[in-house]
Design a protein around this motif. Structure first.
Motif, PDB file in Angstrom:
ATOM      1  N   VAL A 113       0.509  -1.663  -0.444  1.00 52.89           N
ATOM      2  CA  VAL A 113      -0.055   0.055  -0.017  1.00 52.89           C
ATOM      3  C   VAL A 113       0.864   1.344  -0.017  1.00 52.89           C
ATOM      4  N   ALA A 114       0.197   2.431  -1.171  1.00 55.76           N
ATOM      5  CA  ALA A 114       1.291   3.217  -1.097  1.00 55.76           C
ATOM      6  C   ALA A 114       0.322   4.750  -0.664  1.00 55.76           C
ATOM      7  N   LEU A 115       0.731   6.092  -0.276  1.00 56.43           N
ATOM      8  CA  LEU A 115       0.089   6.556  -0.411  1.00 56.43           C
ATOM      9  C   LEU A 115       0.137   7.795  -1.430  1.00 56.43           C
ATOM     10  N   ALA A 116       0.278   8.634  -2.237  1.00 56.56           N
ATOM     11  CA  ALA A 116       0.752   9.435  -2.897  1.00 56.56           C
ATOM     12  C   ALA A 116       0.511  11.068  -3.110  1.00 56.56           C
ATOM     13  N   HIS A 117       0.938  12.026  -2.675  1.00 50.65           N
ATOM     14  CA  HIS A 117       0.493  13.308  -2.710  1.00 50.65           C
ATOM     15  C   HIS A 117       0.841  14.325  -3.344  1.00 50.65           C
ATOM     16  N   ARG A 118       0.372  14.719  -4.312  1.00 48.68           N
ATOM     17  CA  ARG A 118       0.292  15.342  -5.958  1.00 48.68           C
ATOM     18  C   ARG A 118       1.359  14.898  -6.946  1.00 48.68           C
ATOM     19  N   GLY A 119       1.625  13.355  -7.099  1.00 49.28           N
ATOM     20  CA  GLY A 119       2.334  12.494  -7.519  1.00 49.28           C
ATOM     21  C   GLY A 119       3.489  12.508  -6.872  1.00 49.28           C
ATOM     22  N   ARG A 120       4.076  12.446  -5.653  1.00 50.70           N
ATOM     23  CA  ARG A 120       5.058  11.882  -5.137  1.00 50.70           C
ATOM     24  C   ARG A 120       4.228  11.418  -3.899  1.00 50.70           C
ATOM     25  N   THR A 121       5.055  10.093  -3.426  1.00 50.03           N
ATOM     26  CA  THR A 121       4.771   8.484  -2.465  1.00 50.03           C
ATOM     27  C   THR A 121       5.448   9.547  -1.236  1.00 50.03           C
ATOM     28  N   VAL A 122       4.238   9.306  -0.353  1.00 54.01           N
ATOM     29  CA  VAL A 122       4.327   9.642   1.192  1.00 54.01           C
ATOM     30  C   VAL A 122       4.552   9.043   2.203  1.00 54.01           C
ATOM     31  N   MET A 123       3.962   7.811   2.138  1.00 56.32           N
ATOM     32  CA  MET A 123       3.355   7.034   2.815  1.00 56.32           C
ATOM     33  C   MET A 123       3.668   5.299   2.262  1.00 56.32           C
ATOM     34  N   GLY A 124       4.159   4.810   2.604  1.00 60.21           N
ATOM     35  CA  GLY A 124       4.117   3.087   1.927  1.00 60.21           C
ATOM     36  C   GLY A 124       4.068   2.378   3.048  1.00 60.21           C
ATOM     37  N   TRP A 125       3.585   1.055   2.771  1.00 61.02           N
ATOM     38  CA  TRP A 125       3.679   0.039   3.330  1.00 61.02           C
ATOM     39  C   TRP A 125       3.931  -0.587   2.574  1.00 61.02           C
ATOM     40  N   ILE A 126       4.409  -2.301   3.298  1.00 63.04           N
ATOM     41  CA  ILE A 126       5.011  -3.706   3.202  1.00 63.04           C
ATOM     42  C   ILE A 126       4.405  -4.584   4.179  1.00 63.04           C
ATOM     43  N   LEU A 219      16.727  -4.214 -10.774  1.00 62.39           N
ATOM     44  CA  LEU A 219      16.591  -3.931 -11.746  1.00 62.39           C
ATOM     45  C   LEU A 219      15.156  -4.139 -12.968  1.00 62.39           C
ATOM     46  N   TYR A 220      14.437  -3.259 -12.966  1.00 63.51           N
ATOM     47  CA  TYR A 220      13.117  -3.224 -13.221  1.00 63.51           C
ATOM     48  C   TYR A 220      12.808  -2.613 -14.232  1.00 63.51           C
ATOM     49  N   GLY A 221      12.152  -3.150 -15.391  1.00 57.18           N
ATOM     50  CA  GLY A 221      11.756  -2.515 -16.650  1.00 57.18           C
ATOM     51  C   GLY A 221      10.118  -2.699 -16.221  1.00 57.18           C
ATOM     52  N   ARG A 222       9.363  -2.764 -15.890  1.00 57.45           N
ATOM     53  CA  ARG A 222       7.665  -2.672 -15.997  1.00 57.45           C
ATOM     54  C   ARG A 222       7.482  -2.303 -14.750  1.00 57.45           C
ATOM     55  N   LEU A 223       6.919  -0.597 -14.277  1.00 60.99           N
ATOM     56  CA  LEU A 223       7.034   0.053 -13.302  1.00 60.99           C
ATOM     57  C   LEU A 223       5.575   0.056 -13.268  1.00 60.99           C
ATOM     58  N   LYS A 224       5.110  -0.700 -12.536  1.00 62.08           N
ATOM     59  CA  LYS A 224       3.499  -0.862 -12.046  1.00 62.08           C
ATOM     60  C   LYS A 224       3.457   0.289 -11.165  1.00 62.08           C
ATOM     61  N   PRO A 225       2.884   0.968 -10.665  1.00 67.40           N
ATOM     62  CA  PRO A 225       2.863   1.945  -9.895  1.00 67.40           C
ATOM     63  C   PRO A 225       2.620   1.454  -8.364  1.00 67.40           C
ATOM     64  N   TRP A 226       1.639   0.308  -8.091  1.00 74.78           N
ATOM     65  CA  TRP A 226       1.482  -0.673  -7.368  1.00 74.78           C
ATOM     66  C   TRP A 226       2.853  -1.614  -7.221  1.00 74.78           C
ATOM     67  N   ASP A 227       3.343  -1.759  -7.320  1.00 73.80           N
ATOM     68  CA  ASP A 227       4.302  -2.419  -8.032  1.00 73.80           C
ATOM     69  C   ASP A 227       5.586  -2.063  -6.520  1.00 73.80           C
ATOM     70  N   HIS A 228       5.683  -0.397  -7.249  1.00 75.54           N
ATOM     71  CA  HIS A 228       6.877   0.357  -6.895  1.00 75.54           C
ATOM     72  C   HIS A 228       6.769   1.656  -5.748  1.00 75.54           C
ATOM     73  N   ALA A 229       5.695   2.175  -5.991  1.00 76.30           N
ATOM     74  CA  ALA A 229       5.346   3.231  -5.375  1.00 76.30           C
ATOM     75  C   ALA A 229       6.540   3.618  -3.201  1.00 76.30           C
ATOM     76  N   ALA A 230       5.137   2.669  -2.882  1.00 76.77           N
ATOM     77  CA  ALA A 230       5.842   1.948  -1.527  1.00 76.77           C
ATOM     78  C   ALA A 230       7.701   1.171  -1.268  1.00 76.77           C
ATOM     79  N   GLY A 231       7.953   0.349  -2.752  1.00 78.87           N
ATOM     80  CA  GLY A 231       9.224  -0.123  -1.699  1.00 78.87           C
ATOM     81  C   GLY A 231      10.258   1.183  -2.264  1.00 78.87           C
ATOM     82  N   VAL A 232      10.251   1.241  -3.000  1.00 75.52           N
ATOM     83  CA  VAL A 232      11.122   2.612  -3.191  1.00 75.52           C
ATOM     84  C   VAL A 232      11.172   3.654  -2.426  1.00 75.52           C
TER      85      VAL A 232
END
Length: 277
Positions: A113-126, A219-232
């Protein structure tokens, strides 16, 4: 001053409750009709769909007016993904990351789960429900693993840096077939040089290992936001580096770019050089 963000522990509790009530009871108990293909090779289960529906209902009221973008909702309505670009606040969900593993009875899956504000990830949970491991990150506030601060060790003064340390000492996660064609050959060549390479089938578990220093890069080439927003966010708040190969910062949206996530800037530079020169 009251924080604009929801209570991270409350969100963590919601995630844990859904995992306990909906996901884990289906683990290794799925009936054949509870697994289907969204497209060839891309599985979805009843646990994915039900847990996303519940989390969507629970998370949206925590930030009034927020958008919820889940993997399964986008599968049903692809146009929903583009709404991320204009959303003031957006929740980004992967209800069961590693569905192939989950469906096959392999305990290598997680809720992201990630929370984004104006296009920027501000919180994340894994959350890894099998091992009951919860990682939480908040922009500028650090990261925790089961409540313990998570921080990658700084490189000591005088310690060998790459390339002196050599690529042959690294462990990396590589998905060559998902990379642009121009990078597939260099990525395969790089994989042959590493001490260990492969993929776990769950990007959430790779980010957990990166943030703990158990994996040197992904190294990741498929950047679906639900995969990477919280992890990054988790990796960066733990002291690592995650940037697109062109040097730009990662943003939680779908992009044709390639992402390189590493434990240190020295590793990022060395892997980047190996791929592009």
């Amino acid at each position: 001053m009251k924080s604009l963000y929801p209570d991270p522990l409350h969100v963590a509790s919601l995630i844990q409750d859904v995992a306990a009530a909906v996901i884990l009871p289906r683990f290794r108990c799925l009936a054949p009709e509870e697994i289907r293909e969204k497209k060839p090779g891309d599985l979805v289960t009843i646990a994915d769909e039900e847990s996303e529906q519940i989390l969507t209902r629970q998370l949206a009221p925590l930030v009034p007016g927020s958008l919820v973008v889940g993997e399964e909702a986008v599968a049903a309505d692809p146009a929903r993904l583009a709404m991320l670009n204009d959303a003031e606040w957006a929740w980004i969900l992967d209800p069961v990351d590693g569905t192939q593993n989950f469906a096959r009875g392999k305990a290598m899956f997680a809720v992201i789960v990630a929370l984004a504000h104006r296009g920027r990830t501000v919180m994340g949970w894994i959350y890894d429900p099998c091992r009951k491991v919860m990682a939480i990150a908040e922009a500028g506030q650090g990261a925790t693993l089961n409540g313990v601060p998570l921080r990658l060790p700084a490189v000591p003064a005088g310690a060998p840096t790459l390339p002196a340390r050599r690529l042959e000492t690294l462990c990396g996660s590589l998905y060559p077939r998902f990379l642009p064609r121009s990078l597939q050959g260099p990525a395969r060549a790089l994989g042959q040089r590493l001490a260990k390479s492969g993929c776990l089938g769950s990007v959430a578990h790779e980010y957990l290992r990166l943030a703990q220093g158990e994996l040197d890069f992904g190294l990741y080439g498929r950047l679906k936001p639900w995969d990477h927003a919280a992890g990054v966010l988790l990796l960066e708040e733990a002291g690592g580096r995650a940037s697109l190969l062109n040097g730009a910062s990662y943003q939680p949206m779908e992009t044709p770019q390639t992402l390189l996530a590493t434990t240190t800037s020295a590793v990022w530079e060395a892997v980047h050089t190996a791929l592009t020169q």
